[in-house]
Scaffold this motif. Structure first.
Motif, PDB file in Angstrom:
ATOM      1  N   GLY A 169      -3.558   9.484  -5.016  1.00  0.00           N
ATOM      2  CA  GLY A 169      -4.434   8.345  -5.255  1.00  0.00           C
ATOM      3  C   GLY A 169      -3.695   7.144  -5.801  1.00  0.00           C
ATOM      4  O   GLY A 169      -3.921   6.004  -5.366  1.00  0.00           O
ATOM      5  N   ILE A 170      -2.790   7.367  -6.765  1.00  0.00           N
ATOM      6  CA  ILE A 170      -2.037   6.258  -7.350  1.00  0.00           C
ATOM      7  C   ILE A 170      -1.143   5.595  -6.311  1.00  0.00           C
ATOM      8  O   ILE A 170      -1.063   4.360  -6.231  1.00  0.00           O
ATOM      9  CB  ILE A 170      -1.208   6.753  -8.551  1.00  0.00           C
ATOM     10  CG1 ILE A 170      -2.111   7.050  -9.741  1.00  0.00           C
ATOM     11  CG2 ILE A 170      -0.161   5.715  -8.951  1.00  0.00           C
ATOM     12  CD1 ILE A 170      -1.373   7.571 -10.955  1.00  0.00           C
ATOM     13  N   VAL A 171      -0.468   6.398  -5.505  1.00  0.00           N
ATOM     14  CA  VAL A 171       0.412   5.828  -4.477  1.00  0.00           C
ATOM     15  C   VAL A 171      -0.404   5.086  -3.421  1.00  0.00           C
ATOM     16  O   VAL A 171       0.016   4.029  -2.930  1.00  0.00           O
ATOM     17  CB  VAL A 171       1.268   6.934  -3.839  1.00  0.00           C
ATOM     18  CG1 VAL A 171       2.028   6.397  -2.628  1.00  0.00           C
ATOM     19  CG2 VAL A 171       2.256   7.494  -4.856  1.00  0.00           C
ATOM     20  N   ALA A 172      -1.581   5.610  -3.082  1.00  0.00           N
ATOM     21  CA  ALA A 172      -2.442   4.910  -2.117  1.00  0.00           C
ATOM     22  C   ALA A 172      -2.859   3.548  -2.663  1.00  0.00           C
ATOM     23  O   ALA A 172      -2.869   2.556  -1.930  1.00  0.00           O
ATOM     24  CB  ALA A 172      -3.683   5.758  -1.813  1.00  0.00           C
ATOM     25  N   ILE A 202       0.578   0.501   5.094  1.00  0.00           N
ATOM     26  CA  ILE A 202      -0.731   0.931   5.597  1.00  0.00           C
ATOM     27  C   ILE A 202      -0.686   2.380   6.068  1.00  0.00           C
ATOM     28  O   ILE A 202      -1.666   3.121   5.938  1.00  0.00           O
ATOM     29  CB  ILE A 202      -1.224  -0.017   6.726  1.00  0.00           C
ATOM     30  CG1 ILE A 202      -2.731   0.102   6.904  1.00  0.00           C
ATOM     31  CG2 ILE A 202      -0.504   0.250   8.025  1.00  0.00           C
ATOM     32  CD1 ILE A 202      -3.537  -0.340   5.709  1.00  0.00           C
ATOM     33  N   ILE A 203       0.447   2.818   6.605  1.00  0.00           N
ATOM     34  CA  ILE A 203       0.585   4.227   6.972  1.00  0.00           C
ATOM     35  C   ILE A 203       0.535   5.093   5.721  1.00  0.00           C
ATOM     36  O   ILE A 203      -0.110   6.155   5.704  1.00  0.00           O
ATOM     37  CB  ILE A 203       1.911   4.455   7.733  1.00  0.00           C
ATOM     38  CG1 ILE A 203       1.849   3.829   9.128  1.00  0.00           C
ATOM     39  CG2 ILE A 203       2.199   5.958   7.870  1.00  0.00           C
ATOM     40  CD1 ILE A 203       3.146   3.931   9.901  1.00  0.00           C
ATOM     41  N   LEU A 204       1.194   4.657   4.670  1.00  0.00           N
ATOM     42  CA  LEU A 204       1.211   5.421   3.421  1.00  0.00           C
ATOM     43  C   LEU A 204      -0.192   5.530   2.826  1.00  0.00           C
ATOM     44  O   LEU A 204      -0.577   6.592   2.314  1.00  0.00           O
ATOM     45  CB  LEU A 204       2.165   4.762   2.427  1.00  0.00           C
ATOM     46  CG  LEU A 204       2.414   5.487   1.104  1.00  0.00           C
ATOM     47  CD1 LEU A 204       2.862   6.926   1.356  1.00  0.00           C
ATOM     48  CD2 LEU A 204       3.456   4.746   0.280  1.00  0.00           C
ATOM     49  N   VAL A 205      -0.961   4.449   2.890  1.00  0.00           N
ATOM     50  CA  VAL A 205      -2.348   4.516   2.419  1.00  0.00           C
ATOM     51  C   VAL A 205      -3.127   5.552   3.221  1.00  0.00           C
ATOM     52  O   VAL A 205      -3.876   6.374   2.662  1.00  0.00           O
ATOM     53  CB  VAL A 205      -3.033   3.136   2.529  1.00  0.00           C
ATOM     54  CG1 VAL A 205      -4.509   3.247   2.134  1.00  0.00           C
ATOM     55  CG2 VAL A 205      -2.351   2.113   1.642  1.00  0.00           C
TER      56      VAL A 205
END
Length: 387
Positions: A169-172, A202-205
């Protein structure tokens, strides 16, 4: 924006669909370690969820290379091969650690090798903004700082992975804040909207969101070191490549109040402030105690929230809130010419967040006072009856 949206959907869908398969494979593979003293869950939960995250990342990346506009990001570039290879190496290291465990030194060596692969393929710091000037980095210094930043970010995210859904969640949130920042800057200043940092963000999200469906409390699978190190690697790559997109003569000022010119470059680091602070505090705490900086303990920020009386989901949501406050405050300061308003709103929200953190303690004190008062009334009533 449509191609970014499609890339996001692909990352979410592939990661979400692969996660149950990876969970079953982890159980069959034996990657279900027993519950440790420092764990907050009470039943063994399979790890290796990062394998599904890598699958979602690779699928979204390779499909985006076929889209009409995003394919331009891949033209005559080798970074994407380096990212796939470095990510694969991190996943292999994570699988070994999730299944059998790995000593800190070999794990750190593997992280350095993965970072070196990424840097060798062009993901490297080119320059650093300083007050009044710009420091152009040579190949040696740029390589060293890039590897250091990647390794620190990997371990910062890894350290933050202590509660169900916390790290993802934090990384998103951090990646979403960075994508918002870059896209607004690109639209306002006429930069190329199709870029490496925006696409990876955006891929990471999407990868984190797809995995979070299975990982939020109560988690059915953990990402393990396989996933936490992978998303740390991806986030670090975004931080580094922004220097290639915003050249020294193109650092943008949206404000007239004299805000530091290097705030846009610091944005990804500010977004990671929470796990980075937790990492620094953990290293200092363990070193002062005469322990290894890698020695596990139960004194991370999320552990302290649980000790205050917050439930597992509430502690995670509070960590999300602080990550969002820091990330989007930095975004707002970068793109709006109203720093006083931004800081005022941020301060107000931060005060509310502090109030939410201390709420369980205030409730306990209120119940204690109410209980003490009730006991006093009962004692007075008993004394009156005796008379």
């Amino acid at each position: 924006m449509r191609e970014y949206a499609l890339t996001f959907v692909i990352a979410v869908a592939v990661t979400h669909l692969l996660t149950p398969l990876v969970r079953n494979a982890a159980i069959a593979f034996g990657a279900v370690p027993p519950v440790r003293d420092r764990d907050v869950h009470t039943e063994p939960i399979p790890r290796m969820g990062g394998v599904a995250m890598y699958g979602g990342f690779a699928a979204a990346l390779l499909i985006s290379a076929q889209l009409p506009h995003l394919r331009e990001v891949f033209f005559d570039q080798t970074w994407w091969r380096g990212l796939l290879v470095a990510g694969a190496l991190i996943v292999v290291i994570g699988i070994i650690d999730d299944r059998w465990g790995m000593a800190p030194v070999p794990k750190l060596a593997g992280q350095i090798v993965a970072a070196g692969i990424l840097v060798s393929q062009g993901v490297q710091l080119l320059w650093l903004p300083l007050p009044g000037t710009t420091l152009v980095l040579g190949p040696e210094l740029g390589t060293l700082l890039s590897v250091l930043l990647i390794v620190v970010t990997i371990n910062a995210v890894n350290f933050a992975d202590g509660l169900d859904g916390l790290a993802s969640g934090i990384v998103a949130i951090a990646a979403a804040a960075f994508f918002t920042y870059y896209y607004v800057v690109a639209v306002d200043q006429g930069f190329d909207r199709q870029s490496y940092p925006a696409m990876i963000a955006i891929i990471l999200v999407g990868v984190c969101a797809g995995f979070l469906i299975h990982n939020f409390n109560p988690a059915r699978v953990f990402m393990g070191d396989t996933g936490s190190m992978l998303i740390g690697l991806l986030l670090a790559s975004i931080t580094i490549t922004v220097t290639g997109e915003f050249q020294a003569n193109a650092v943008v000022h949206f404000d007239s109040s004299g805000l530091v010119a290097f705030l846009p470059i610091l944005l990804p680091l500010l977004a990671l402030a929470l796990p980075l602070a937790d990492l620094v505090l953990a290293v200092v705490r363990r070193t002062l105690a005469g322990k290894s900086p890698f020695a596990p303990d139960k004194k991370h920020l999320h552990h302290r929230l649980l000790e205050l009386g917050h439930s597992h989901p509430r502690a995670v949501l509070l960590m999300y809130l602080w990550a969002a406050i820091i990330s989007f405050a930095a975004v707002s300061l970068s793109i709006f010419d109203a720093p006083a308003i931004v800081l005022s709103v941020t301060t107000l929200v931060a005060i509310c967040a502090v109030g939410l953190i201390t709420l369980p303690r205030l409730r306990r004190r209120a119940r204690l006072r109410a209980g003490t008062g009730a006991a006093a009334v009962t004692e007075r009533d008993g004394a009156s009856e005796k008379k």
